[in-house]
Design an enzyme around this catalytic site. Structure first.
Site, PDB file in Angstrom:
ATOM      1  N   GLY A 186       0.837  -1.208   0.000  1.00 42.64           N
ATOM      2  CA  GLY A 186       0.000   0.000   0.000  1.00 42.64           C
ATOM      3  C   GLY A 186       0.863   1.245   0.000  1.00 42.64           C
ATOM      4  O   GLY A 186       2.020   1.223  -0.430  1.00 42.64           O
ATOM      5  N   SER A 187       0.290   2.322   0.517  1.00 42.09           N
ATOM      6  CA  SER A 187       0.979   3.613   0.430  1.00 42.09           C
ATOM      7  C   SER A 187       2.077   3.730   1.487  1.00 42.09           C
ATOM      8  O   SER A 187       2.035   3.060   2.526  1.00 42.09           O
ATOM      9  CB  SER A 187      -0.034   4.739   0.632  1.00 42.09           C
ATOM     10  OG  SER A 187      -0.630   4.587   1.906  1.00 42.09           O
ATOM     11  N   GLU A 208       5.579  -3.273   1.013  1.00 45.84           N
ATOM     12  CA  GLU A 208       5.655  -3.015  -0.439  1.00 45.84           C
ATOM     13  C   GLU A 208       4.922  -1.700  -0.678  1.00 45.84           C
ATOM     14  O   GLU A 208       3.687  -1.662  -0.695  1.00 45.84           O
ATOM     15  CB  GLU A 208       4.992  -4.163  -1.219  1.00 45.84           C
ATOM     16  CG  GLU A 208       5.731  -5.483  -1.129  1.00 45.84           C
ATOM     17  CD  GLU A 208       6.992  -5.528  -2.005  1.00 45.84           C
ATOM     18  OE1 GLU A 208       7.094  -4.723  -2.947  1.00 45.84           O
ATOM     19  OE2 GLU A 208       7.859  -6.362  -1.739  1.00 45.84           O
ATOM     20  N   CYS A 242       1.913   0.494  -9.179  1.00 45.70           N
ATOM     21  CA  CYS A 242       2.939   1.038  -8.274  1.00 45.70           C
ATOM     22  C   CYS A 242       4.266   1.265  -8.980  1.00 45.70           C
ATOM     23  O   CYS A 242       5.039   2.123  -8.582  1.00 45.70           O
ATOM     24  CB  CYS A 242       3.127   0.128  -7.074  1.00 45.70           C
ATOM     25  SG  CYS A 242       3.513  -1.561  -7.542  1.00 45.70           S
TER      26      CYS A 242
END
Ligand code: NAD
Length: 457
Positions: A186-187, A208, A242
């Site tokens: 995620g962020s 990640e 991403c």
């Protein structure tokens, strides 16, 4: 309810059931069968969530998972066996080993952009290595989350693998419990929260995360093919990838030509009426759609800029030389907006890159080997490709992960197995012979003790 489920998983792991590699294999096979059976429904769910084109759902979600399942099944026996390592003279005679051991109860939290892939891919590593797992898919792609729930409940008993649906609060409730491993995608912002929660129990993590991925094009690159590969990598999944190129640094001599070629490339990919293209996804969440529109305010557009509030359609858009302090250059874009910035010298590139935290990916297009090597070796980033985009994610022999603000840890293939295993170092000795040199009273002359390092080889 969550706590009692986690307790069940703890008991199941404690029973030793998952130590059995045959059990792990049988469940990986069952998962594979279910993914094959549900493949069309998974694609339908992704389409319902953000109009993800079926080809993209197959290529970047289900088929990727099937490939990873095959890869894990093919290698699980060898990966789960203790591995003989070389011994050192100081311990003569001994045999030295690495014993992989599952961490135990794992928590996997996933984002919405590749909602099936990024929930199931870490699960494959967790299972292969012998862990239990609770999966928390994203609340924003609810159709895909529902299918994930159905598949997992059909394949696994809940004490082995379970899905908990919900948003931030559910995630926080899960994080308040003690885990043996947390795998988060995620962020960066939420990644920091996860890291803090994990630290309370010293729980190891993989994070990640995202980043602002530069794509550098010098004046030696073949522009037509460069442009098409950039357009593909950027607008796949409507830019919600991403590792998508976030912005382009183009040598000033070729910038205008490159822009024209990217416009041509977009035309080839999505036709004249891009909104009608069946191959272009939509923005997955309302808040992200609004953010992206905000990023365009005040910018000079070279192409695109069309939108439809009803369907969260946002066209592939090229932005000319945005100010480095503008919203679009502030953080990760994560949508179909592509800033193009010209550079003149390596110092210009340096200045741009040093403006940001270390990114998840970097791309460089050039025929100049020295230039490419300089970029690849000098700068710090998760991974990347020379003369193409995204492809480094496709080879499971390469580790995938970020560095610094773009993440901690790596996975895919063997790296997934290793991520979810603690590697125990073990030395095996027999009772004979007994070499007395190490024991007090020390008899070895000091002049020989000063050579002891040679025994550690
Ligand atoms: P996000 O961080 O908002 O959410 C990810 C997950 O965390 C979701 O399941 C969500 O419910 C949960 N969550 C959200 N807020 C939380 C909080 N305060 N506490 C605990 N849990 C919380 O990310 P997103 O918007 O779903 O995904 C986009 C981001 O993910 C982008 O930054 C992108 O770069 C990154 N990403 C990284 C990779 C990678 O492999 N490195 C892959 C895909 C996406």
């Amino acid at each position: 309810m969550i706590a009692s489920l986690v307790k069940k998983q703890k008991d199941f792991f404690g029973s030793g059931a998952t130590r059995n590699v045959r059990l792990r294999k049988s469940y990986l096979k069952k998962l594979k069968k279910a993914v094959l059976e549900y493949e069309d429904q998974i694609c339908d769910a992704l389409y319902a969530d953000f109009k993800k084109p079926k080809f993209e759902s197959l290529a970047t979600e289900t088929q990727f998972i099937l490939y990873e399942l095959d890869e894990a099944l093919k290698n699980i026996d060898i990966r789960s066996k203790p591995k003989r390592m070389s011994s050192i003279w100081a311990n003569f005679p001994s045999s030295d080993w690495l014993y992989p051991q599952p961490y135990g109860n794992t928590l996997i939290i996933a984002p919405w952009n590749y909602p099936f892939l990024l929930t199931i891919s870490p699960l494959i590593g967790a299972l292969a290595a012998g862990n239990t797992a609770i999966l928390k898919p994203s609340e924003f792609t609810s159709n895909t989350s529902k299918i994930i729930y159905e598949i997992i409940s059909e394949v696994f008993p809940e004490e082995y693998v379970a899905v908990i649906e919900g948003g931030k609060e559910t995630s926080q409730e899960l994080l308040s419990l003690k885990w043996d491993y947390i795998f988060f995608t995620g962020s960066t912002k939420v990644g920091k929260i996860i890291y803090q929660k994990a630290a309370e129990h010293l729980t190891p993590v993989t994070l990640e995360l995202g980043g602002k991925n530069p794509c550098i094009v010098d004046n030696t690159a073949s522009l037509k093919v460069t442009a098409k590969r950039i357009a593909w990598g950027k607008f796949l999944n409507c830019g919600q990838t991403c590792i998508a190129p976030d912005y382009i640094l183009a040598h000033k001599e070729i910038k205008d030509k490159l822009v024209q070629e990217i416009i041509n490339g977009i035309g080839e990919l999505y036709g004249k009426s891009m909104e009608d293209s069946p191959d272009l996804a939509r923005i997955a969440t309302e808040s992200h759609y609004k953010d992206l529109k905000q990023m365009l305010l005040g910018e000079q557009l070279l192409f695109g800029g069309d939108f439809n509030d009803q369907t969260r359609y946002l066209s592939p858009t090229l932005v000319n030389e945005p100010d480095l302090n503008s919203k679009i250059m502030e953080g990760e874009i994560f949508g179909p907006l592509l800033p193009i910035i010209s550079y003149d010298s390596i110092e210009d590139i340096e200045r741009h890159l040093s403006n940001y935290e270390r990114p998840l990916a970097l791309y460089v297009f050039s025929k100049d080997k020295k230039f490419r090597e300089l970029i690849i070796k000098e700068y710090s980033f998760g991974g990347g490709v020379i003369n193409d985009t995204l492809l480094h994610i496709t080879n499971s022999k390469l580790p995938f992960g970020g560095i610094g603000a773009s993440g901690i840890g790596r996975y895919h293939g063997k790296y997934s197995f290793d991520t979810f295993s603690h590697q125990k170092g073990i030395i095996k000795k027999s009772f004979w012979p007994e070499i007395p040199l190490r024991y007090a009273p020390y008899r070895l002359p000091i002049r020989l003790a000063k050579k002891l390092k040679y025994l550690f080889q």
